[in-house]
Write an enzyme that holds these catalytic residues in place. Structure first.
Site, PDB file in Angstrom:
ATOM      1  N   SER A 219     -23.558 -17.225   7.581  1.00  0.00           N
ATOM      2  CA  SER A 219     -24.531 -17.255   6.225  1.00  0.00           C
ATOM      3  C   SER A 219     -25.709 -16.893   6.550  1.00  0.00           C
ATOM      4  CB  SER A 219     -24.633 -18.932   6.159  1.00  0.00           C
ATOM      5  OG  SER A 219     -25.315 -19.543   7.048  1.00  0.00           O
TER       6      SER A 219
ATOM      7  N   LYS B 202     -34.603 -17.577   7.653  1.00  0.00           N
ATOM      8  CA  LYS B 202     -33.624 -17.766   6.514  1.00  0.00           C
ATOM      9  C   LYS B 202     -33.867 -18.911   5.739  1.00  0.00           C
ATOM     10  CE  LYS B 202     -28.702 -19.592   6.913  1.00  0.00           C
ATOM     11  NZ  LYS B 202     -27.750 -20.505   7.672  1.00  0.00           N
TER      12      LYS B 202
ATOM     13  N   SER C 295     -22.840 -19.199  11.837  1.00  0.00           N
ATOM     14  CA  SER C 295     -23.526 -18.637  11.066  1.00  0.00           C
ATOM     15  C   SER C 295     -24.916 -17.710  11.644  1.00  0.00           C
ATOM     16  CB  SER C 295     -24.370 -19.535   9.948  1.00  0.00           C
ATOM     17  OG  SER C 295     -23.179 -19.972   8.877  1.00  0.00           O
TER      18      SER C 295
END
Lengths: 476, 99
Positions: free
Chosen positions: A153, A78, A177
């Site tokens: 996210s 990420k 997330s």
């Protein structure tokens, strides 16, 4: 053989048996990314050259017999987690030109084993969101249905695993997330206990809630990664000094005799889809058949979790993101005064949702509102954590849906922030309590979209969570 | 809880975020709705409850305050991130005015 579709365990075996090399495996993933990234948009930065160099080194290690679990296995990270020497944007333009001079401890642990970095994955800007529409590098599309969001996210990380663009991903979870996008994309996602994995090197959203965890194709892979990622780090004083259990071995043990709690508030929340609920109940029944005891339990403060979460998270967020001002790094919008340089750098460089949450947090912490909001939310957090403590004196794990619904349409909730926040209604309570939770894919709904089941365990009880999760995963 | 346009202007100033006129309206409306939802926390009786600051159960984690050497490469990497510099120094706007 379609190499990019392999799990960690399968790829390890293939590499060790010399069926293919790490370079071949890495090339298969890079080709898949090249084919799919224009459409899915899961990667912001692809580190192709670095990946091939690392794959060659891994092949040398394998030839010399210096093999660890992740040697030669390609993965993505990420973009809100720092990798030294690699562009790390947090999916926000204020860091468009930022190259991290340091690295997250968990990433260093993974790379030391010889894992191969494929690149940095798209996410909601600074991890603010539940749909991946808040990236300044464009939304990620759900690979199962490209008109739908992948969740967020860590949306790029979940989409990349679901679409076989990498063997595994590393993401971050503050309110949900990792678990929520894992659920919406049909992959496995683990939020470890707060303090289990080092947070050093993650771009901080809310420091009392942030954790780093794996997104994988199987529960077995999540267990393997947890063994490598977990443990004390002198660079993160909130990490726990504790023995790290043999998660992968534990996760293979029989679930007979375990006590499963069904939290009634998680099934009576407004907006939990009927079909999703039924699928979760089916899986609970299947555990009962395997010798588990099932009891209904109550966590009475569940309905206040989102409200408490948004007060605490936005407060910590507004403080953490004050460091992004265009002064020492990132993109500076030079203006006539220092004040204007700050306010324009931040106006230009932050996505809308980041601005919204910074203003919420600033408001909460401003004179006159601190007691009413921040202190109050801290007390409600205590009650939520106590709810979990009480039920875990009666049961081993809790089971619920991860997301109340399957993946929603791109643009469907983006104009209504409150409805977007409520997408995390089943995942944020565990975040506030700091307990571990895992999302496991349990097939698809009649609309063809994945359903995710959440297993929540007591603090530092990852073993049992993985054990139950693995049993559910293998019974699909 | 209703958040006015002037509340938004005030917090945006504190938070150092420049907003356009239309953004001020837009955020006032959205933040009012969000805080309207948050107000349900007042339903919870918390009179005998201590607030949670952290969930680890750890306390007083301390270490010696010793300087750890940083390699020149890392120093260089950090300097390379400066948006504006002169030689090896970070260049910033004047903070105190002459007048």
């Amino acid at each position: 053989m379609e190499l990019h579709t392999l799990s960690i365990a399968e790829a390890r075996k293939g590499l060790d048996d010399k069926q293919f090399s790490s370079v071949e495996l890495t090339q298969a993933c890079l080709e898949r990314i090249a084919q799919r990234n224009d459409e899915i948009n899961a990667f912001i930065t692809v580190t192709e050259e670095l990946a091939l160099t690392e794959a060659q080194k891994a092949d040398t290690r394998i030839a010399q017999g210096e093999v660890e679990m992740l040697t030669g296995i390609p993965f993505g990270v990420k973009d809100a987690i720092c990798v030294q020497g690699v562009r790390t944007t947090g999916a926000a333009k204020i860091l468009d030109n930022y190259t991290a001079p340091y690295e997250a401890t968990v990433i260093t642990r993974i790379r030391k084993q010889g894992a191969v970095l494929l690149g940095k994955q798209n996410c909601d800007g600074f991890s603010h969101g539940a749909s991946n529409e808040n990236s300044m590098y464009g939304p990620v599309k759900n690979p199962i249905d490209t008109t739908k969001v992948p969740g967020g996210s860590s949306g790029g990380s979940a989409a990349a695993v679901a679409d076989n663009q990498c063997i595994f991903s590393i993401g971050g979870d503050t309110g949900g997330s990792i678990r929520q996008p894992a659920s919406l994309c049909g992959v496995v996602g683990m939020r470890p206990s707060y303090g289990r994995n080092s947070r050093y090197g993650i771009m901080a959203l809310a420091s009392s809630l942030d954790v780093i965890g794996p997104l994988t194709k199987t529960v077995e892979d999540a267990a393997l990664l947890m063994e490598i990622m977990a443990g004390h780090d002198p660079k993160d004083a909130t990490t726990v000094v504790d023995h790290i259990p043999d998660y992968s071995k534990k996760s293979q043990t029989d679930v007979a005799g375990l006590k499963i709690g069904v939290p009634k508030e998680y099934f009576s929340q407004d907006g939990v889809d009927q079909e999703v609920q039924e699928r979760i109940y089916q899986n609970i029944k299947s555990l009962e058949k395997q010798g588990c005891t099932v009891v209904e339990v109550s966590l009475p403060h569940t309905r206040y979790a989102i409200a408490a979460y948004y007060v605490l998270m936005s407060s910590e967020d507004s403080s953490n993101l004050a460091r992004l001002d265009g002064v020492r790094y990132g993109v500076r919008e030079a203006q006539d005064t220092l004040y204007n340089t700050y306010s324009n750098s931040r106006a230009e460089g932050f996505p809308e949702e980041v601005k919204r949450r910074i203003m919420m947090g600033t408001y909460v912490l401003s004179a006159g509102y601190y007691e009413a909001y921040y202190k109050k939310a801290q007390k409600v957090r205590t009650l939520i954590a106590q709810d979990f403590e009480t039920v875990f004196s009666q049961v081993d794990v809790l089971i619920s849906a991860t997301s109340p619904f399957t993946a929603f349409g791109i643009g469907e909730k983006s104009q209504d922030p409150l409805s977007m926040y409520l997408a995390d209604v089943l995942v944020s309570p565990a975040s506030l309590a700091g307990v571990p939770a895992l999302s496991v894919p349990v097939g698809t709904a009649s609309n063809g979209l994945p359903i995710g089941l959440q297993v929540i365990g007591p603090r530092l009880g990852e073993s049992c969570v993985l054990q139950v999760g693995n049993s559910i995963f293998n019974n699909q | 809880m209703s958040i006015s346009r002037s509340d938004v202007e005030h917090v945006a100033k504190l938070a150092r975020i420049h907003l356009s006129e239309s953004e001020k309206e837009y955020y006032a409306e959205q933040l009012s709705a969000i805080f309207g939802y948050i107000d349900q926390l007042n339903e919870v009786d918390t009179t005998q409850v201590e607030g949670t600051v952290q969930v680890t159960g750890l306390s007083n984690i301390a270490r010696e305050d010793t300087v750890v050497e940083c390699s020149q490469d890392v120093v260089q990497d950090i300097q390379n991130q400066f948006p504006q510099k002169s030689c090896d120094l970070l260049q910033v706007k004047q903070i105190l005015s002459d007048t």
